[in-house]
Motif scaffolding. Structure first.
Motif, PDB file in Angstrom:
ATOM      1  N   SER A 174      31.927  36.043  53.137  1.00  0.00           N
ATOM      2  CA  SER A 174      33.168  35.731  52.424  1.00  0.00           C
ATOM      3  C   SER A 174      32.971  36.214  50.971  1.00  0.00           C
ATOM      4  CB  SER A 174      33.495  34.237  52.510  1.00  0.00           C
ATOM      5  OG  SER A 174      32.464  33.439  51.974  1.00  0.00           O
ATOM      6  N   ARG A 175      32.753  35.292  50.027  1.00  0.00           N
ATOM      7  CA  ARG A 175      32.527  35.719  48.639  1.00  0.00           C
ATOM      8  C   ARG A 175      31.699  34.671  47.914  1.00  0.00           C
ATOM      9  NH1 ARG A 175      38.400  34.861  45.516  1.00  0.00           N
ATOM     10  NH2 ARG A 175      38.642  32.679  46.085  1.00  0.00           N
ATOM     11  N   ARG A 176      31.271  35.017  46.704  1.00  0.00           N
ATOM     12  CA  ARG A 176      30.441  34.140  45.875  1.00  0.00           C
ATOM     13  C   ARG A 176      29.136  33.768  46.578  1.00  0.00           C
ATOM     14  NH1 ARG A 176      31.934  33.558  41.503  1.00  0.00           N
ATOM     15  NH2 ARG A 176      30.426  31.917  41.061  1.00  0.00           N
ATOM     16  N   ASP A 209      33.190  38.822  36.565  1.00  0.00           N
ATOM     17  CA  ASP A 209      33.052  38.025  37.792  1.00  0.00           C
ATOM     18  C   ASP A 209      34.404  37.406  38.144  1.00  0.00           C
ATOM     19  OD1 ASP A 209      31.969  35.752  39.676  1.00  0.00           O
ATOM     20  OD2 ASP A 209      30.184  36.912  39.218  1.00  0.00           O
ATOM     21  N   ASN A 210      34.439  36.360  38.952  1.00  0.00           N
ATOM     22  CA  ASN A 210      35.706  35.782  39.376  1.00  0.00           C
ATOM     23  C   ASN A 210      35.518  34.311  39.724  1.00  0.00           C
ATOM     24  OD1 ASN A 210      38.603  36.436  40.395  1.00  0.00           O
ATOM     25  ND2 ASN A 210      37.690  35.243  42.068  1.00  0.00           N
ATOM     26  N   GLU A 211      36.226  33.449  39.045  1.00  0.00           N
ATOM     27  CA  GLU A 211      36.291  32.024  39.390  1.00  0.00           C
ATOM     28  C   GLU A 211      34.916  31.402  39.584  1.00  0.00           C
ATOM     29  OE1 GLU A 211      38.915  31.937  42.766  1.00  0.00           O
ATOM     30  OE2 GLU A 211      40.688  32.358  41.579  1.00  0.00           O
ATOM     31  N   TYR A 212      34.156  31.358  38.505  1.00  0.00           N
ATOM     32  CA  TYR A 212      32.869  30.645  38.575  1.00  0.00           C
ATOM     33  C   TYR A 212      33.081  29.244  39.125  1.00  0.00           C
ATOM     34  CZ  TYR A 212      30.961  34.151  35.304  1.00  0.00           C
ATOM     35  OH  TYR A 212      30.549  35.298  34.691  1.00  0.00           O
ATOM     36  N   TRP A 237      42.879  31.353  33.328  1.00  0.00           N
ATOM     37  CA  TRP A 237      42.664  30.508  34.515  1.00  0.00           C
ATOM     38  C   TRP A 237      43.651  30.867  35.595  1.00  0.00           C
ATOM     39  CZ3 TRP A 237      45.006  25.807  36.603  1.00  0.00           C
ATOM     40  CH2 TRP A 237      46.241  25.482  36.040  1.00  0.00           C
ATOM     41  N   ASP A 238      43.333  30.358  36.791  1.00  0.00           N
ATOM     42  CA  ASP A 238      44.088  30.700  37.993  1.00  0.00           C
ATOM     43  C   ASP A 238      44.868  29.465  38.423  1.00  0.00           C
ATOM     44  OD1 ASP A 238      42.841  33.072  37.634  1.00  0.00           O
ATOM     45  OD2 ASP A 238      41.449  32.859  39.306  1.00  0.00           O
ATOM     46  N   SER A 239      46.170  29.557  38.332  1.00  0.00           N
ATOM     47  CA  SER A 239      47.037  28.388  38.436  1.00  0.00           C
ATOM     48  C   SER A 239      47.768  28.370  39.778  1.00  0.00           C
ATOM     49  CB  SER A 239      48.042  28.426  37.279  1.00  0.00           C
ATOM     50  OG  SER A 239      48.944  27.351  37.386  1.00  0.00           O
ATOM     51  N   TYR A 240      47.381  27.431  40.616  1.00  0.00           N
ATOM     52  CA  TYR A 240      47.959  27.291  41.956  1.00  0.00           C
ATOM     53  C   TYR A 240      48.529  25.883  42.083  1.00  0.00           C
ATOM     54  CZ  TYR A 240      45.802  31.734  42.894  1.00  0.00           C
ATOM     55  OH  TYR A 240      45.475  33.065  42.853  1.00  0.00           O
ATOM     56  N   PRO A 241      49.688  25.629  41.492  1.00  0.00           N
ATOM     57  CA  PRO A 241      50.169  24.244  41.371  1.00  0.00           C
ATOM     58  C   PRO A 241      50.294  23.513  42.702  1.00  0.00           C
ATOM     59  CG  PRO A 241      51.434  25.717  39.947  1.00  0.00           C
ATOM     60  CD  PRO A 241      50.574  26.596  40.819  1.00  0.00           C
ATOM     61  N   MET A 270      45.506  34.107  34.537  1.00  0.00           N
ATOM     62  CA  MET A 270      45.122  35.370  35.176  1.00  0.00           C
ATOM     63  C   MET A 270      45.694  35.473  36.585  1.00  0.00           C
ATOM     64  SD  MET A 270      43.592  38.215  34.595  1.00  0.00           S
ATOM     65  CE  MET A 270      42.234  38.228  33.421  1.00  0.00           C
ATOM     66  N   GLU A 271      45.830  34.322  37.258  1.00  0.00           N
ATOM     67  CA  GLU A 271      46.426  34.323  38.594  1.00  0.00           C
ATOM     68  C   GLU A 271      47.457  33.201  38.640  1.00  0.00           C
ATOM     69  OE1 GLU A 271      43.439  34.039  41.642  1.00  0.00           O
ATOM     70  OE2 GLU A 271      42.183  35.586  40.762  1.00  0.00           O
ATOM     71  N   GLN A 272      48.683  33.573  38.906  1.00  0.00           N
ATOM     72  CA  GLN A 272      49.763  32.592  39.013  1.00  0.00           C
ATOM     73  C   GLN A 272      50.285  32.591  40.443  1.00  0.00           C
ATOM     74  OE1 GLN A 272      51.384  30.193  36.913  1.00  0.00           O
ATOM     75  NE2 GLN A 272      52.036  29.790  39.015  1.00  0.00           N
TER      76      GLN A 272
HETATM   77 ZN   LIG Z   1      41.673  33.556  42.935  1.00  0.00          ZN
END
Ligand SMILES: [Zn+2]
Ligand SMILES: [Zn+2]
Ligand SMILES: [Zn+2]
Lengths: 640, 640, 640
Positions: free
Chosen positions: B104-106, B142-145, B265-269, B314-316
């Motif tokens: 997958s990732r990370r 990188d992405n989303e520590y 930040w990556d905002s996923y309400p 950065m991500e909405q």
């Molecule tokens: Zn993301």
């Protein structure tokens, strides 16, 4: 065909001097069949290569002398302890990487070539000795594939076999990378040997990866079974059977069945209600001692679809079991009811599990027809009554049902891998449809996912909910059929690789509609439907020109149609299911049944089964709680 | 500053011939920024050392040609499969000791020196090629520590790095033994090499041991990020950014931010409401398709505090996501609302995730601005509308808020390690305070835990709930400030080693009060408060001479003060929070807002955001469900 | 005997210069005993073989100078870190196969011969130095066996020891195969070396296998304890004690006790209510700050049964603890109530845990009699009051209770291994009986499962619910006794090998009854009983001629009797328990007590303990919440 009863018996558990009396009592109770041997490997081959068939010869002789026909099981579900010395790596590993150790049963990985070979060799040995023995009237291969979550194994053997399977399916790793979309998170592989099993990934694995593993794992069961079939076929003409379980979905039973002659299953209504069915507390309390009113019928209909209608109940619950969280006794009458229900659905044999309750080991709290102290248990009288009734009854002749329901194991895997909503479960969706049909008294036939136009002939309605990918034959059939069909929700939206269908699905013939968006909903959220009912769990946004038959309250299309084909864009609640049955089955005689009452038609009779804990009136008759009734059926009174 | 929109795009997922059209459509929609590259390592370096930048060059050129500014990501969150051949021990291990595998990732441990070096080397390669390229207007590292619980790793690499870290911090093992109180259960060590990671202990590990591991793990993220910053800084003048997540608290974002230029930040309400927020069923049902009304604002304010006010989304979320337990669609209007809310809180850029929904792999059910069939999804029109509105809008100028709220990651670790009550959660406590302020229309600035007296200048009220240990600067500031401050509960009762403060805390300046005893309470237990409201979860027994402003029903001191500084000795319920805001913010204009309505002031405007599923009246205006409104703000009408 | 108070003290945690003042304050508070040393191995032997007794000598001298009597603990519950270098395989493994690592306490496997030897050697060293020291008035061996689930270990050491244990018990593997019924699923073994521990099996292991492992594991604790007893006995005449826990059932405390002189236990009423007792939310809320009204009394009575009446409370909760999910403070008065309750049940010593709250490490949130800042905590005043009251009180003389209740650890193991219903728990059943007796004011003695006819002499009623297998002595006693006895449910239905008794149980003398069938029921299912009350969880179908005293609503026998002996065929609800007590205890004066009030009679006094959060009237007196009262008892007023 004349229906018969059977029983499961373990001569190796009892003194030889008791066998003759046991056999005599079985015969006296009206039992025809006795299944033996499926867990006896440590007695058949106490040491590697050292066989002991003396006791089995004697058991067979004793049982046959009493007039019983024998089902002989291959013992591969319980390899003896010495097998592990031979194959220390034969154990399955669970998803957390833990070995699933010796000490109970099914302690093997389907992918282990050595043990697979050893099991087939055992089948050969048995086949050579008993294959032409007329007393052995049928064979059971292994026992309850998939029971105790034994399809998915994460062992080294599985890993290597998976890589081989992938290489054969994709031919090149580039093709696999493309098919799975491995570019997505730089998951691309340079060789098949780099591909691991999809467990323990940091977050979810690629659904295509998991789906391939699911297909592979199912194929491993098919191949495992086929190895023993291959060993026995040349050695016997008796039918080969496997005993499936209830709601075990991790392998494709249709595929296994292709190598067999008769399907059978193990029916534990009360345990299943408790440990593997959804349902609110009131439902579970109401049917606590009867089981769910549709669970048995569904599996009867499912397994009837496997081998051209030839199917048995190999194990029938005869009293309280031991393995559910709670284990109450059946209501008086239920053993008879379950038996007759199986026959009404076409079973050739109903075989009770087990003859006598064992006084030791894991299942000592599991009731038999006899108690451990050799006294009759409650179930024996009911079984005996069924035997007597069978003698009175004309042959139970099967007839095609008015409604067909498509069932597809791969769709279960797809939605397990990619549920999108925590409550999206394929079996649950199909079973909801089945229950809705049965609430209106309809008899149902189940069809495989690759049903053709020919297979649909004769039906008045077809339901095919939740199919991840529609098969080419079924799509072709839908293009020409005039039978009202219900497709959806979430149908044909994915490819068989579990990627998104493009153009967007469902891509149904002559139905201009596409699913533009899907939503999954938490349990408390309902979206009301104009005209009554609601959708829950799942709802799709449709676009396209197909006219709506049912819409959401705000007018969104929920059920669209081209006149014949209907696509449903949400998960119906009970009231909406009732409306859908009314709509799709408008041309079939139906009637709303009292709660807990169920009907089933044979060619000649209508049967009524009262699962309710109170009496119900039907057709001018009062059917007591746990009661069965039947009437001769004239053509004009047939409803479903 | 003029605010702009962006989008996340993956050219490697799509045919090259589509890129130009995609770019043109982005531009047409009013999009300024496009983020690329952060998961593309397997395409940038298909084999170790063999780079392929051709496609990236072309993508950059194509996007730039359309007028788009590029954010280029370093791809270290998705090391390709061959990296594992190079570093087989680079994977993290979970607390149970299981590897967290590729697929997958990370899939890396922050402590693995070899992979850290390889990732920095990749940043160098990218920096050398694109660092001076004017089309690359920003970098994402990188992405989303911390996403997918990836901060705490129990690998060998982590163990060795932890020992080094301990040796550096404590210098002698004797000092460590004393600092941790290892004498307690004979846990004393003779050398740093004997110290293991604090997982799998028989019962809880020493909290000082766990707290040190938490600090270490946070430092490892800081060091990991710094390695890439160190590689890029000499090679580029473009700002360096990381995209944080919501309620990921396992590392100190302030510390990471010190090495960066812009926070994002990556905002996923909707996903966050479902999978990481407390709240009863009614609250979750009410905001199912909108997200919690304060979650986004809180993180906007938090990340605005990181880099002197420079921050992005950065991500909405642009539609339904795929990763929450249930994934409904946003109410129409919410994509616009979320975007404007970010701008009102000072965001420079709001970037939607993703341009087009992928038809394969893990996130294929995650909506984009475009559907997988290249048709516009619902979010695109709303994004386009925002772009148009931005063009109409004067610059959004930030202004200091009237209220400051202190946020401290280490306090979260402390209370995770030593909760004392199962419901004591630091974020929840701070968020409750934040919600209380927002219910009265107040705008809030968030301050780091080491805020100084200078940092407090200009605020009319300061809230600092639940700080495990108060920093020296903050304590000094509290000693002299005239601003009403709320400290407590459970504040400054522990040392930074997570041992008990002596004298007993809170040891606040000019406030003679000590916490003599603490109690944690089960959810159903409330302790009523004189005058209204109650405490729950947590209550302290105070002793000392400071006068009480609020007491429990039996007279026990609950809120004490020296006139400026207030110490709170319990966890307030909603009613008590309202009283506390009334009390501490008495000098700030406030007004109780309708349920679901939220305000935010910029230097020039007041914005209103209606998270409610029904219209709300405010300021003489009816704001529809999911609606936004704004007014010019005169100085005298400013409330919060 | 004059009752005394004690306290647990850790001189190694505090500066030596504070010890004298601590000792003086203990003495001033009326404390007689001080327990030390049980976690101090790293200070007693900082390096392997390098002992340091200087500090302990000084601590003993300082405490003794203040007039305190010392309980010296062996430190084997906390082996120092260097011990793991010596025995890297000494750790226990959990059922999932994970090591239970160093870093807290109890990090050893009872089966590890090397560490067992090392622990005994440490006891020898201590015994040689302090065994004849008159200041050491008692010894504690190890600490809280079984705490943190440390009885069952799945280590290599355990596996090898288990095989040896099996070989000794069964002598031949054929005997084992027959005893366990291993033929059942081809589980037969060829040698003891093939037998693994019963974890990680595919489905449940053979219950006989698990039961043998349970017996083995209990024996390992017994043997572990005996090794230290063997080391100390020749070296001291002071009594040897272990401090057991509440509801730790994985080893046979009676068997451990046989090697000791005094039983003691660690009483944490509030923590236990929260983390190890059944009970609905209302019950838990009502007794949140008092603990369950019967939990302490039950364990007092249980541990009084271990060593001819000699028992202590070694650790008494003095305030909030740290280890339960929620940790509220005791109501004012509860520390005194708990102390007096222990004395009323016959405790020789009540020792508070701990003198001063530690400011560091795992238990720093656990209250002591002193706060960490050396000020008195709330408990100290109550302890001091008890000391003063003890001085006023005549000796508390024990008297035989009117009712005996049999308690059997092996029955707990049996029903854990083979529950048959998810809610069948042995302790819960026995505790329900105990509560029913106490609701009517009865004092209870607990008897071991091998109680003889002599042991029953003097009782007016005997309750023995849920015994898996009745012992020969108890069966013999039941054959001749004239005392009303209650046996059942689920009693004597199994053999000691956990196979089914044949003939079917209960096989009681002069009681023609057999359990023909059992059922387990989900929580919501009740079966009403004629005359009032209901059965739940469990119900049996009886056959045989014994007359029924109580029947189900449909007439099924529920309680049968031969006049003396009663067999109960179901799990009673509260109302039915009350009826059963009325029936079996008809010849004992009883009275229904107010909710939360409990009585206990000594030879001379009746004590009343008010666990309710409100005052209760009793015997013409108003007893406040958390209050204690006592009256002189004349022979004719004694009820229970
Ligand atoms: Zn993301
Ligand atoms: Zn079975
Ligand atoms: Zn303790």
């Amino acid at each position: 065909m004349k229906r018969t009863l059977g029983v499961c018996y373990y001569p190796e558990h009892w003194p030889q001097e008791d066998w003759a009396q046991d056999a005599a009592r079985m015969a006296a109770a009206g039992i025809t069949w006795v299944r033996i041997g499926e867990f006896a490997w440590s007695r058949l081959e106490p040491q590697a290569g050292a066989f002991d068939f003396g006791w089995l010869d004697l058991a067979i002789e004793t049982l046959a002398q009493a007039g019983l026909k024998i089902v002989l099981g291959t013992p591969s579900a319980t390899p003896p302890r010495w097998m592990l010395d031979r194959f220390p790596d034969m154990l399955a590993l669970d998803a957390a990487g833990q070995p699933r150790k010796f000490g109970s049963r099914r302690h093997y990985c389907h992918s282990h070539a050595g043990y697979r070979q050893a099991a087939a060799q055992m089948a050969t040995v048995l086949g050579k000795r008993y294959g032409r023995d007329p007393r052995i009237a049928a064979w059971q291969i292994d026992n309850e594939y998939g029971c105790h979550d034994t399809v998915l194994s994460y062992s080294d053997a599985a890993r290597h076999a998976f890589r081989d399977w992938l290489a054969q399916h994709y031919q090149s790793v580039g093709a696999l990378n493309r098919a799975w979309g491995n570019v997505f998170w730089s998951m691309e592989y340079d060789s098949f040997d780099q591909i691991d099993l999809p467990n323990l990934t940091v977050t979810q694995a690629n659904p295509a990866h998991e789906m391939a593993f699911r297909r592979f794992a199912s194929d491993q069961v098919v191949g495992w079974n086929a190895a023993q079939v291959g060993a026995l076929r040349p050695l016997t003409d008796a039918p080969l059977i496997h005993n499936y379980m209830g709601r075990v979905l991790e392998f494709d039973h249709f595929a296994v069945a292709r190598d067999l002659d008769i399907a059978s299953w193990d029916s534990y209504p009360i345990g299943f209600l408790s440990d593997r069915l959804e349902g609110d507390a009131a439902h579970k309390a109401r049917y606590l001692q009867q089981g769910d009113p549709d669970m048995q019928a569904f599996h009867h209909d499912l397994y009837r679809a496997m081998n051209k209608g030839r199917w048995w109940v190999m194990e029938q619950q005869p009293g309280p079991v031991n393995w559910a969280p709670y284990n109450p006794a059946p209501l008086p009458g239920m053993v008879r009811l379950w038996s007759w229900e199986a026959f009404a659905h076409g079973a050739e044999v109903v075989s009770y599990f087990r003859w006598r309750q064992a006084p030791f080991a894991q299942e000592q709290m599991h009731a038999g027809l006899m108690r451990p102290d050799d006294q009759p248990a409650a179930g024996l009288a009911e079984a005996t009554a069924v035997a007597e009734e069978l003698r009175q009854m004309p042959d139970v002749a099967h007839v095609q049902a008015p409604v067909a329901l498509v069932f597809d194991y791969a769709s279960d895997w797809a939605w397990k891998v990619l549920p999108q909503g925590a409550d999206f479960d394929y079996f649950r969706l199909v079973f909801d449809a089945y229950k809705a049909l049965r609430r209106q008294g309809l008899s149902v036939d189940i069809l495989p996912p690759d049903a053709t136009g020919d297979d649909l002939v004769g039906y008045k309605a077809v339901f095919a909910p939740g199919l991840a990918t529609l098969s080419a034959p079924l799509l072709a059939a839908l293009a020409t059929t005039q039978i009202p069909c219900l497709i959806g929700p979430r149908s044909n939206l994915m490819t068989s690789e579990l990627s998104t269908a493009l153009p967007l699905g469902p891509n149904l013939p002559d139905l201009d509609i596409a699913v533009a968006r899907v939503e999954s909903l938490p349990p408390a959220t309902m979206r009301p439907v104009a005209g009554g009912g609601a959708v829950l769990h799942w709802v799709e946004t449709l676009e396209g020109s197909a006219p709506a038959v049912i819409t959401g309250e705000a007018g969104a299309k929920l059920l669209v149609t081209n006149g014949t084909l209907h696509y449903l864009a949400g998960w119906p609640d009970t009231a909406l299911w009732d409306r859908l049955v009314d709509l799709i089955c408008a041309n079939i005689a139906r009637s709303r049944l009292p709660d807990g009452l169920r009907l089933r038609d044979t060619a000649t009779h209508r049967f009524a089964f009262n699962y309710a804990p109170e009496a119900q009136d039907w057709n001018g008759q009062t059917i007591p709680a746990a009661g069965v009734a039947w009437w001769p059926l004239s053509a004009d009174s047939r409803t479903g």
